[in-house]
Design a protein around this motif. Structure first.
Motif, PDB file in Angstrom:
ATOM      1  N   ALA A  89       0.753  -1.086  -0.242  1.00 34.77           N
ATOM      2  CA  ALA A  89      -0.055  -0.143  -0.246  1.00 34.77           C
ATOM      3  C   ALA A  89       0.780   1.227   0.136  1.00 34.77           C
ATOM      4  CB  ALA A  89      -0.796   0.006   1.085  1.00 34.77           C
ATOM      5  N   ALA A  90       0.637   2.554  -0.242  1.00 35.94           N
ATOM      6  CA  ALA A  90       0.573   3.231  -0.256  1.00 35.94           C
ATOM      7  C   ALA A  90       1.103   3.621   0.649  1.00 35.94           C
ATOM      8  CB  ALA A  90       0.425   4.681  -1.839  1.00 35.94           C
ATOM      9  N   ASP A 113      -0.337   3.793   6.337  1.00 35.24           N
ATOM     10  CA  ASP A 113      -0.714   2.220   4.928  1.00 35.24           C
ATOM     11  C   ASP A 113      -2.190   3.551   4.275  1.00 35.24           C
ATOM     12  OD1 ASP A 113       1.528   0.857   4.878  1.00 35.24           O
ATOM     13  OD2 ASP A 113       1.050  -0.899   5.528  1.00 35.24           O
ATOM     14  N   GLU A 114      -2.406   3.667   3.400  1.00 37.65           N
ATOM     15  CA  GLU A 114      -3.271   4.077   2.379  1.00 37.65           C
ATOM     16  C   GLU A 114      -4.512   2.723   2.582  1.00 37.65           C
ATOM     17  OE1 GLU A 114      -5.009   7.141  -0.752  1.00 37.65           O
ATOM     18  OE2 GLU A 114      -3.003   5.935  -1.441  1.00 37.65           O
ATOM     19  N   VAL A 115      -5.338   3.363   2.832  1.00 42.72           N
ATOM     20  CA  VAL A 115      -6.361   1.692   2.994  1.00 42.72           C
ATOM     21  C   VAL A 115      -7.671   1.499   1.605  1.00 42.72           C
ATOM     22  CG1 VAL A 115      -5.740   1.274   5.229  1.00 42.72           C
ATOM     23  CG2 VAL A 115      -8.206   2.819   4.274  1.00 42.72           C
ATOM     24  N   THR A 116      -8.138   0.555   1.651  1.00 43.57           N
ATOM     25  CA  THR A 116      -8.635   0.419   0.063  1.00 43.57           C
ATOM     26  C   THR A 116     -10.263   1.255   0.815  1.00 43.57           C
ATOM     27  OG1 THR A 116      -9.350  -1.362   0.744  1.00 43.57           O
ATOM     28  CG2 THR A 116      -7.536  -1.180  -0.949  1.00 43.57           C
ATOM     29  N   GLY A 123     -15.469   4.920   5.683  1.00 41.67           N
ATOM     30  CA  GLY A 123     -15.954   5.510   4.438  1.00 41.67           C
ATOM     31  C   GLY A 123     -15.746   6.138   3.096  1.00 41.67           C
ATOM     32  N   LEU A 124     -13.939   6.649   3.893  1.00 40.67           N
ATOM     33  CA  LEU A 124     -13.487   8.089   3.825  1.00 40.67           C
ATOM     34  C   LEU A 124     -12.027   7.767   3.199  1.00 40.67           C
ATOM     35  CD1 LEU A 124     -14.721  11.143   6.033  1.00 40.67           C
ATOM     36  CD2 LEU A 124     -16.104  10.415   3.390  1.00 40.67           C
ATOM     37  N   PRO A 125     -11.871   8.285   2.108  1.00 39.60           N
ATOM     38  CA  PRO A 125     -10.175   8.492   1.931  1.00 39.60           C
ATOM     39  C   PRO A 125      -9.560   8.695   2.276  1.00 39.60           C
ATOM     40  CG  PRO A 125     -11.672   9.787   0.029  1.00 39.60           C
ATOM     41  CD  PRO A 125     -12.791   9.505   0.660  1.00 39.60           C
ATOM     42  N   MET A 126      -8.499   8.205   2.493  1.00 32.53           N
ATOM     43  CA  MET A 126      -7.398   8.914   3.337  1.00 32.53           C
ATOM     44  C   MET A 126      -6.125   9.732   2.629  1.00 32.53           C
ATOM     45  SD  MET A 126      -5.972   5.275   4.974  1.00 32.53           S
ATOM     46  CE  MET A 126      -4.282   6.102   5.926  1.00 32.53           C
ATOM     47  N   PHE A 127      -7.083  10.160   1.431  1.00 36.34           N
ATOM     48  CA  PHE A 127      -5.974  10.582   0.695  1.00 36.34           C
ATOM     49  C   PHE A 127      -6.919  11.419  -0.910  1.00 36.34           C
ATOM     50  CE2 PHE A 127      -3.169  12.333  -2.468  1.00 36.34           C
ATOM     51  CZ  PHE A 127      -1.928  13.495  -1.973  1.00 36.34           C
ATOM     52  N   GLY A 128      -7.071  12.888  -0.663  1.00 39.24           N
ATOM     53  CA  GLY A 128      -7.450  13.557  -1.956  1.00 39.24           C
ATOM     54  C   GLY A 128      -9.669  12.507  -1.488  1.00 39.24           C
ATOM     55  N   ASN A 129      -9.661  12.336  -3.217  1.00 37.07           N
ATOM     56  CA  ASN A 129     -10.892  12.556  -2.419  1.00 37.07           C
ATOM     57  C   ASN A 129     -11.455  11.145  -3.547  1.00 37.07           C
ATOM     58  OD1 ASN A 129     -10.862  12.944  -5.439  1.00 37.07           O
ATOM     59  ND2 ASN A 129     -11.656  14.686  -5.945  1.00 37.07           N
ATOM     60  N   ARG A 130     -10.486  10.105  -3.837  1.00 34.92           N
ATOM     61  CA  ARG A 130     -10.618   8.958  -4.073  1.00 34.92           C
ATOM     62  C   ARG A 130      -9.616   8.191  -3.850  1.00 34.92           C
ATOM     63  NH1 ARG A 130      -9.792  10.407 -10.672  1.00 34.92           N
ATOM     64  NH2 ARG A 130      -7.891  10.415  -9.725  1.00 34.92           N
ATOM     65  N   PHE A 131     -10.314   6.716  -2.999  1.00 35.08           N
ATOM     66  CA  PHE A 131      -9.526   5.630  -2.516  1.00 35.08           C
ATOM     67  C   PHE A 131      -8.604   5.238  -4.105  1.00 35.08           C
ATOM     68  CE2 PHE A 131     -13.029   5.371   0.048  1.00 35.08           C
ATOM     69  CZ  PHE A 131     -12.704   5.103   1.905  1.00 35.08           C
ATOM     70  N   PRO A 132      -7.934   4.224  -3.592  1.00 35.19           N
ATOM     71  CA  PRO A 132      -7.153   4.050  -4.147  1.00 35.19           C
ATOM     72  C   PRO A 132      -7.689   2.623  -4.937  1.00 35.19           C
ATOM     73  CG  PRO A 132      -5.920   3.189  -1.733  1.00 35.19           C
ATOM     74  CD  PRO A 132      -7.119   4.081  -2.174  1.00 35.19           C
ATOM     75  N   SER A 133      -7.023   2.092  -5.950  1.00 36.38           N
ATOM     76  CA  SER A 133      -7.356   1.711  -7.184  1.00 36.38           C
ATOM     77  C   SER A 133      -6.991   0.124  -6.612  1.00 36.38           C
ATOM     78  CB  SER A 133      -7.340   1.526  -8.465  1.00 36.38           C
ATOM     79  OG  SER A 133      -6.319   2.516  -8.976  1.00 36.38           O
TER      80      SER A 133
END
Length: 133
Positions: A89-90, A113-116, A123-133
């Motif tokens: 993960a990023a 670690d960035e989560v999906t 239910g919210l992304p950790m970075f920006g407005n989208r979850f990692p793919s």
């Protein structure tokens, strides 16, 4: 007493991060990091040499993206993402940098670690407005 403004310090940190993490221009990066650089991160060996050695050791795909940078006095805090780091993960990072004499002099970080979306309790992304793919 600071010789630079918070806005100048913020611009300096963002340029330094881009130069080292994205461009991997070590010669240019030496101009941004103090030769007396103090490293507080548990993941990085001491000094500027420890940081540069870490970046040399991670995949060439490493990228740093910044979402937010705030500055007060000689301190800059960034909220960013380190992706392509060779890990599953990023890393989402809060980096705190102290500026001295126009160079990055001291560093602390908080990494997650960035989560999906499936793994996010909020239910919210950790970075920006989208979850990692």
């Amino acid at each position: 007493m600071s010789k630079t403004t918070p806005a100048e310090n913020k611009a300096l940190v963002l340029k330094a991060f881009d130069t080292l993490f994205n461009k991997r221009d070590y010669a240019a990066a030496e101009r941004f990091w103090s030769d007396r650089y103090i490293q507080h991160s548990a993941h990085i060996a001491p000094g500027r040499e420890g940081l540069f050695a870490l970046i040399r050791a991670v995949p060439e795909t490493l990228r740093y993206e910044n979402q937010l940078a705030v500055a007060e006095g000689d301190y800059v805090i960034t909220h960013g993402r380190f992706s392509g780091n060779g890990r599953p993960a990023a890393w989402i990072a809060a980096d705190i940098v102290r500026i001295e004499d126009g160079k990055l002099a001291e560093h602390w970080d908080v990494l997650q670690d960035e989560v999906t979306k499936a793994d996010s309790v909020s239910g919210l992304p950790m970075f920006g407005n989208r979850f990692p793919s």
